[in-house]
Design a protein around this motif. Structure first.
Motif, PDB file in Angstrom:
ATOM      1  N   LEU A 256      17.691 -59.398  -0.209  1.00  0.00           N
ATOM      2  CA  LEU A 256      16.900 -60.613  -0.375  1.00  0.00           C
ATOM      3  C   LEU A 256      15.642 -60.344  -1.172  1.00  0.00           C
ATOM      4  O   LEU A 256      15.002 -59.311  -0.994  1.00  0.00           O
ATOM      5  N   VAL A 257      15.320 -61.261  -2.101  1.00  0.00           N
ATOM      6  CA  VAL A 257      14.010 -61.223  -2.764  1.00  0.00           C
ATOM      7  C   VAL A 257      13.342 -62.554  -2.463  1.00  0.00           C
ATOM      8  O   VAL A 257      13.946 -63.594  -2.673  1.00  0.00           O
ATOM      9  N   ALA A 258      12.121 -62.526  -1.972  1.00  0.00           N
ATOM     10  CA  ALA A 258      11.475 -63.780  -1.608  1.00  0.00           C
ATOM     11  C   ALA A 258      10.082 -63.857  -2.214  1.00  0.00           C
ATOM     12  O   ALA A 258       9.301 -62.909  -2.122  1.00  0.00           O
ATOM     13  N   PHE A 259       9.807 -64.982  -2.854  1.00  0.00           N
ATOM     14  CA  PHE A 259       8.472 -65.213  -3.412  1.00  0.00           C
ATOM     15  C   PHE A 259       7.784 -66.226  -2.500  1.00  0.00           C
ATOM     16  O   PHE A 259       8.082 -67.420  -2.534  1.00  0.00           O
ATOM     17  N   LEU A 260       6.879 -65.727  -1.663  1.00  0.00           N
ATOM     18  CA  LEU A 260       6.251 -66.567  -0.647  1.00  0.00           C
ATOM     19  C   LEU A 260       4.798 -66.779  -1.021  1.00  0.00           C
ATOM     20  O   LEU A 260       3.983 -65.868  -0.931  1.00  0.00           O
ATOM     21  N   ASP A 261       4.473 -67.974  -1.448  1.00  0.00           N
ATOM     22  CA  ASP A 261       3.137 -68.199  -1.992  1.00  0.00           C
ATOM     23  C   ASP A 261       2.131 -68.592  -0.913  1.00  0.00           C
ATOM     24  O   ASP A 261       2.490 -69.235   0.066  1.00  0.00           O
ATOM     25  N   ARG A 281       0.556 -76.337   0.440  1.00  0.00           N
ATOM     26  CA  ARG A 281       1.186 -75.588  -0.646  1.00  0.00           C
ATOM     27  C   ARG A 281       1.574 -74.168  -0.251  1.00  0.00           C
ATOM     28  O   ARG A 281       1.750 -73.296  -1.104  1.00  0.00           O
ATOM     29  N   THR A 282       1.659 -73.942   1.016  1.00  0.00           N
ATOM     30  CA  THR A 282       2.011 -72.595   1.462  1.00  0.00           C
ATOM     31  C   THR A 282       3.507 -72.498   1.725  1.00  0.00           C
ATOM     32  O   THR A 282       4.110 -73.414   2.268  1.00  0.00           O
ATOM     33  N   SER A 283       4.103 -71.365   1.333  1.00  0.00           N
ATOM     34  CA  SER A 283       5.519 -71.151   1.621  1.00  0.00           C
ATOM     35  C   SER A 283       5.714 -71.018   3.120  1.00  0.00           C
ATOM     36  O   SER A 283       4.803 -70.610   3.849  1.00  0.00           O
ATOM     37  N   ASP A 284       6.913 -71.341   3.544  1.00  0.00           N
ATOM     38  CA  ASP A 284       7.158 -71.317   4.976  1.00  0.00           C
ATOM     39  C   ASP A 284       8.590 -70.891   5.241  1.00  0.00           C
ATOM     40  O   ASP A 284       9.536 -71.529   4.769  1.00  0.00           O
ATOM     41  N   LEU A 285       8.743 -69.839   5.995  1.00  0.00           N
ATOM     42  CA  LEU A 285      10.081 -69.406   6.360  1.00  0.00           C
ATOM     43  C   LEU A 285      10.310 -69.501   7.860  1.00  0.00           C
ATOM     44  O   LEU A 285      11.142 -68.793   8.410  1.00  0.00           O
ATOM     45  N   ASN A 443      17.675 -55.016   3.400  1.00  0.00           N
ATOM     46  CA  ASN A 443      16.733 -54.628   2.357  1.00  0.00           C
ATOM     47  C   ASN A 443      16.139 -55.874   1.734  1.00  0.00           C
ATOM     48  O   ASN A 443      16.879 -56.740   1.270  1.00  0.00           O
ATOM     49  N   ALA A 444      14.842 -55.959   1.726  1.00  0.00           N
ATOM     50  CA  ALA A 444      14.217 -57.152   1.151  1.00  0.00           C
ATOM     51  C   ALA A 444      12.967 -56.780   0.386  1.00  0.00           C
ATOM     52  O   ALA A 444      12.324 -55.774   0.675  1.00  0.00           O
ATOM     53  N   ILE A 445      12.681 -57.600  -0.601  1.00  0.00           N
ATOM     54  CA  ILE A 445      11.419 -57.444  -1.324  1.00  0.00           C
ATOM     55  C   ILE A 445      10.694 -58.776  -1.266  1.00  0.00           C
ATOM     56  O   ILE A 445      11.232 -59.799  -1.668  1.00  0.00           O
ATOM     57  N   LEU A 446       9.493 -58.735  -0.724  1.00  0.00           N
ATOM     58  CA  LEU A 446       8.699 -59.958  -0.581  1.00  0.00           C
ATOM     59  C   LEU A 446       7.508 -59.894  -1.525  1.00  0.00           C
ATOM     60  O   LEU A 446       6.822 -58.877  -1.596  1.00  0.00           O
ATOM     61  N   VAL A 447       7.285 -60.995  -2.223  1.00  0.00           N
ATOM     62  CA  VAL A 447       6.143 -61.075  -3.131  1.00  0.00           C
ATOM     63  C   VAL A 447       5.287 -62.239  -2.684  1.00  0.00           C
ATOM     64  O   VAL A 447       5.812 -63.321  -2.384  1.00  0.00           O
ATOM     65  N   ALA A 448       3.952 -62.024  -2.635  1.00  0.00           N
ATOM     66  CA  ALA A 448       3.096 -63.050  -2.036  1.00  0.00           C
ATOM     67  C   ALA A 448       2.675 -64.145  -2.999  1.00  0.00           C
ATOM     68  O   ALA A 448       1.661 -64.803  -2.787  1.00  0.00           O
ATOM     69  N   ASP A 449       3.443 -64.346  -4.056  1.00  0.00           N
ATOM     70  CA  ASP A 449       3.069 -65.388  -5.009  1.00  0.00           C
ATOM     71  C   ASP A 449       4.340 -65.915  -5.662  1.00  0.00           C
ATOM     72  O   ASP A 449       5.255 -65.153  -5.990  1.00  0.00           O
TER      73      ASP A 449
END
Lengths: 624, 244
Positions: A256-261, A281-285, A443-449
């Motif tokens: 998973l790749v997630a762009f969570l702003d 405007r915030t991401s929400d999982l 395995n995941a990569i999370l990006v805060a934007d």
């Protein structure tokens, strides 16, 4: 045997023995070694061995190295020997599935033509000599993969590059990337009749060049099986069904790749000023992040003074001035994890209003920061930005936290389900059996934007580009996603072969000193800066005042005050320079002290000991 | 084996009987430190490893080891004490080995006294200490090979100065193997296999691998066999002298 013959014979015999034994040892014992380095830099890792062992079909490797040219550059020659050893070790790990040929493309030879035809790039050492140092891999269906030239400066990725080549040869299908996005990245649906639909974001085009891209829209009962990598872009307002589908996807060990702003500027909002400000405007999982051992710090954005990008801002007074905007950050190599193949090659990442990740205290997963701010950073409250940001106010209110903030992280491990009671109620459609715990490594990569994927943050469209559809990159934002997909969708063993070891080991003591001195400097610099601004304001004020509008002259008092102010300004500048100078002094004096210690300390002791011993002996002799 | 130790001890104590030991050790340490901090700018490089330090060892050895080894045999030959030595119940082989061992241990002492640089690099940062250990071991091994060459040169002459010059020349020769200039010269008329073999006799590439932290067996074999062959030939030469 006559004695006079013995010596030359012995010498000859000795020489032959020497030559013979060494020839033998080079050819048979060449691969044996004891790797004493802390990170086992020169030993093949388990991941590489696994990739070699698990090849589904035979693979042919051709290693091209121009030996003669290598003699001129001994360092490259020894690098070539290291590559050869590594390849031979892979061959033996593959249990016969890898066939290796070592070739020497001499000038004007057939082998050279072969190398050139395969696409290898030689290095021009001089006008006449070129050197090949490359690898060609072929698989059973005739596909080829290349490493055109092994750059010695990229030594730390040597094993990863070769393992990746093997892995790519073994993979026969294109990766399918599934995109689940609340932003219109894929391009528009029908808008008004007669208008062209919105084009998709540029990064999707780059993605399509390499992979199959599918958009996942609407509610997902489960993530389709043929999706190799799931990419979440600014997920928000997802139904429990979809969230559950993602949860189960993760537990199945799928990547998973997630762009969570933290604050998504590009989020489409309904028209109207009020709506602009009210919308979240915030991401929400939902509960998923917590189950993966990560939190996105609520209502905080990352701000960094050192990395801040300048924007044009019309402050009070109206004139557009360039000013640093703390939440627009240009990350460089220093902010990227240099040991991960994902981030090590990235030069510049532009992030806009990003959130901040933190590892939960009870996290059971491996949490590895890939991108971080500098230490000159602060968690900025969302409220400062939400209703229209004022860059000047942010700067003024900046208080450094001396702690790098995590902007992108890699997760690995076996989480538990965020839905311990099974499928949430109201879920529709079919779904496979419920997993309450991960059955394989997630395995995941999370990006805060998420904004960083938008065209204007990493490309520049000029006239030519409009015509030819080319893209001029101003930042490596898209590469972040491309690398992530390549890393995650590839062999899982590849993920474990991180860039081997730390080749950079800095002087942490010196960095400490530099930081302490920097802090001292900043305090004083801030003070002096503030004073400068006040003086400048006063000067401006004075210059604006005149006895009356028509007069061209100042009063003597005004002149005196102006002179004083200008003189003070010069002084302050001088003070600032002096502070900068003393910054370096601490570091340099440490170096000098250490140098004298190392050169003289022990020799002095020796001399003293010798003198003592000498006198002792003299006394003994005298006494005797 | 006992007699080897006896000879080694006797030789070693003779080093310390004169100021020679102090002078040699001081010069070695001062030069090593000066080159590390000055020429390779160890502090300015901001790298927490001892590459800047190890890179000088081959060159320091090429000049200082001959100074150590010239005393091994040349003096004894000149003053005639070789014959005296041989009247003792020891074999030439044991004598050669004993003297070599003394010099080698002394070289080891010189290396050990460079410990301040190890402390310094650990104070400044977090170096790869495994690699540093390999570097020291490799350096000591290489010193042994240099000493082998020096011992041979020393046996071959009656004059200490000649011994020094001869052994320095041999040492430099082995440093030059692998140098592009020499290789270029050879390539003109020798087959590539021979060129490769000669190149493999260069001290520098072997030591480079060792100082990076990998103890490659061919490097070990090379230094060990070179030392062994030199000592063996020395022994044959001594026997010849004895017989004469």
């Amino acid at each position: 045997m006559r004695p006079s013959n013995q010596v030359p014979l012995a010498i000859l015999l000795g020489l032959l023995l020497l030559l013979g034994i060494n020839l033998l040892s080079r050819s048979t014992l060449g691969g044996f070694k004891l790797d004493l380095t802390e990170d086992r830099l020169y030993t093949l890792s388990a991941g590489s061995k696994a990739i070699a062992r698990e090849l589904s079909e035979p693979v042919q490797l051709e290693f091209y190295f121009t030996r003669a040219a290598g003699d001129d550059v001994p360092q490259i020659k020894s690098y070539a020997e290291r590559i050869t050893t590594l390849l031979e070790e892979l061959v033996s790990a593959s249990q016969g599935k890898i066939e290796l040929s070592l070739l020497d493309p001499q000038p004007f030879s057939e082998v050279e033509d072969q190398a050139s035809a395969a696409g290898l790039k030689p290095l021009a050492l001089s006008a006449q000599t070129t050197m090949y140092l490359g690898l060609v891999g072929r698989n059973a269906v005739g596909e080829t993969e290349l490493i055109p030239f092994f750059d010695p400066r990229q030594e730390r990725f040597l094993e990863y590059e070769i393992a990746k080549l093997l892995s790519n040869l073994d993979r026969t299908e294109r990766t399918t990337v599934g995109i689940l996005s609340s932003l219109p990245v894929m391009g528009g649906e029908m808008t008004m009749p007669g208008q062209r639909p919105e084009p998709g974001w540029l990064f999707v085009k780059l993605l399509r060049d390499l992979h199959e891209v599918r958009e996942l829209t609407g509610e997902q009962a489960s993530i389709p099986d043929d999706i190799d990598v799931l990419v979440l872009i600014h997920p928000r307002e997802l139904s429990p069904t979809t969230l559950y589908a993602i949860d189960q996807y993760a537990l199945a060990g799928r990547p998973l790749v997630a762009f969570l702003d933290g604050f998504c500027e590009g989020q489409p909002t309904p028209p109207g000023m009020q709506a602009q400000f009210d919308v979240d405007r915030t991401s929400d999982l939902g509960p998923l992040l917590a189950s993966w051992g990560v939190t996105q710090v609520p209502r905080k954005l990352a701000g960094d003074r050192r990395l801040a990008v300048q924007v044009s801002y019309g402050g009070r007074g109206g004139a557009m001035q360039p000013i640093e905007y703390l939440i627009y950050m240009a990350l460089g190599a220093e902010q990227a994890d240099q040991t991960s193949p994902l981030t090590a090659g990235l030069d510049r990442i532009l992030m806009a209003s990003a959130g901040v990740f933190q590892k939960s205290s009870d996290s059971a997963l491996e949490y590895t920061p890939l991108l971080r701010t500098s230490e000159d950073s602060q968690e900025i409250d969302l409220s400062s930005v939400q209703f229209g940001a004022d860059p000047m106010a942010l700067l003024k209110g900046f208080v450094p936290g001396y702690r790098a903030l995590d902007l992108a992280v890699q997760l690995r491990g076996r989480p538990k389900s965020a839905y311990p009671d099974g499928r949430p109620a109201g879920a529709e459609g079919e779904a496979p059996a419920h997993l309450s715990e991960a059955s394989a490594d997630f395995n995941a990569i999370l990006v805060a934007d998420a904004d960083l994927l938008a065209d204007n943050f990493w490309t520049q469209r000029d006239g030519l580009a409009q015509l030819f559809g080319t893209v001029t990159k101003t930042a490596d934002n898209a590469d972040l996603l491309l690398n992530a997909i390549e890393l995650l969708a590839g062999d899982q063993n590849l993920i474990s072969i991180r860039a081997r070891g730390r080749f950079e080991r800095p002087f942490t003591k010196v960095e400490e000193l530099a930081r302490a001195a920097d802090q001292k400097f900043r305090d004083q610099a801030d003070r002096l800066d503030a004073e400068l601004r006040t003086i400048q304001a006063r000067i401006t004020e004075l210059e604006a005042q005149r006895p009356d509008q028509d007069s061209l002259y100042y009063t003597p008092e005004q002149i005196a005050e102006l002179e004083k102010a200008r003189a003070r300004k010069l002084e302050v500048n001088k003070e600032l320079r002096a502070v900068q100078f003393s910054l370096n002094k601490d570091v340099e004096s440490l170096g000098d002290r250490l140098m004298y210690l190392n050169i003289l300390a022990v020799p002095l002791l020796i001399v003293v000991a010798a003198l003592v011993e000498g006198t002792r002996r003299k006394n003994r002799r005298r006494a005797a | 084996m006992n007699s080897v130790w006896t000879i080694a001890r006797r030789e070693l104590s003779s080093y310390f009987a004169t100021p020679i030991a102090a002078i040699f050790l001081s010069i070695f340490l001062i030069l090593a430190g000066a080159f590390t901090f000055g020429l390779s700018n160890f502090y300015g490089s901001r790298q927490a490893d001892l590459q800047a330090f190890f890179v000088w060892h081959p060159f320091l050895y090429a000049f200082l080891i001959p100074a150590l080894s010239m005393r091994l045999w040349a003096e004894e030959r000149r003053s005639g004490t070789v014959e005296l030595l041989m009247t003792l119940p020891i074999s030439p082989g044991q004598a050669v080995l004993g003297k070599f061992l003394a010099a080698w241990l002394f070289a080891g002492l010189a290396l050990a006294l460079t410990f301040p640089i190890w402390l310094t690099v650990n104070y400044l940062g977090d170096p790869d200490n495994g690699a540093i250990v390999a570097g020291y071991l490799g350096s000591w091994l290489m010193a042994g090979a240099f000493l082998g060459l020096g011992s041979l040169a020393s046996v071959l002459s009656k004059n200490q100065v000649v011994a020094f010059v001869l052994s320095a020349a041999l040492c430099i020769l082995f440093l030059l193997f692998g140098h592009p200039g020499l290789i270029g010269f050879l390539k003109g008329w020798a087959p590539q296999a021979l060129v490769d073999l000669v190149a493999s006799f260069g001290f520098l590439t072997h030591f480079e691998g060792l100082s990076k932290g990998v103890i490659e067996v061919p490097a070990l074999v090379f230094f060990a066999t070179l030392t062994g062959v030199c000592l063996w030939v020395s022994r044959v030469l001594i026997e010849r002298l004895q017989a004469a």
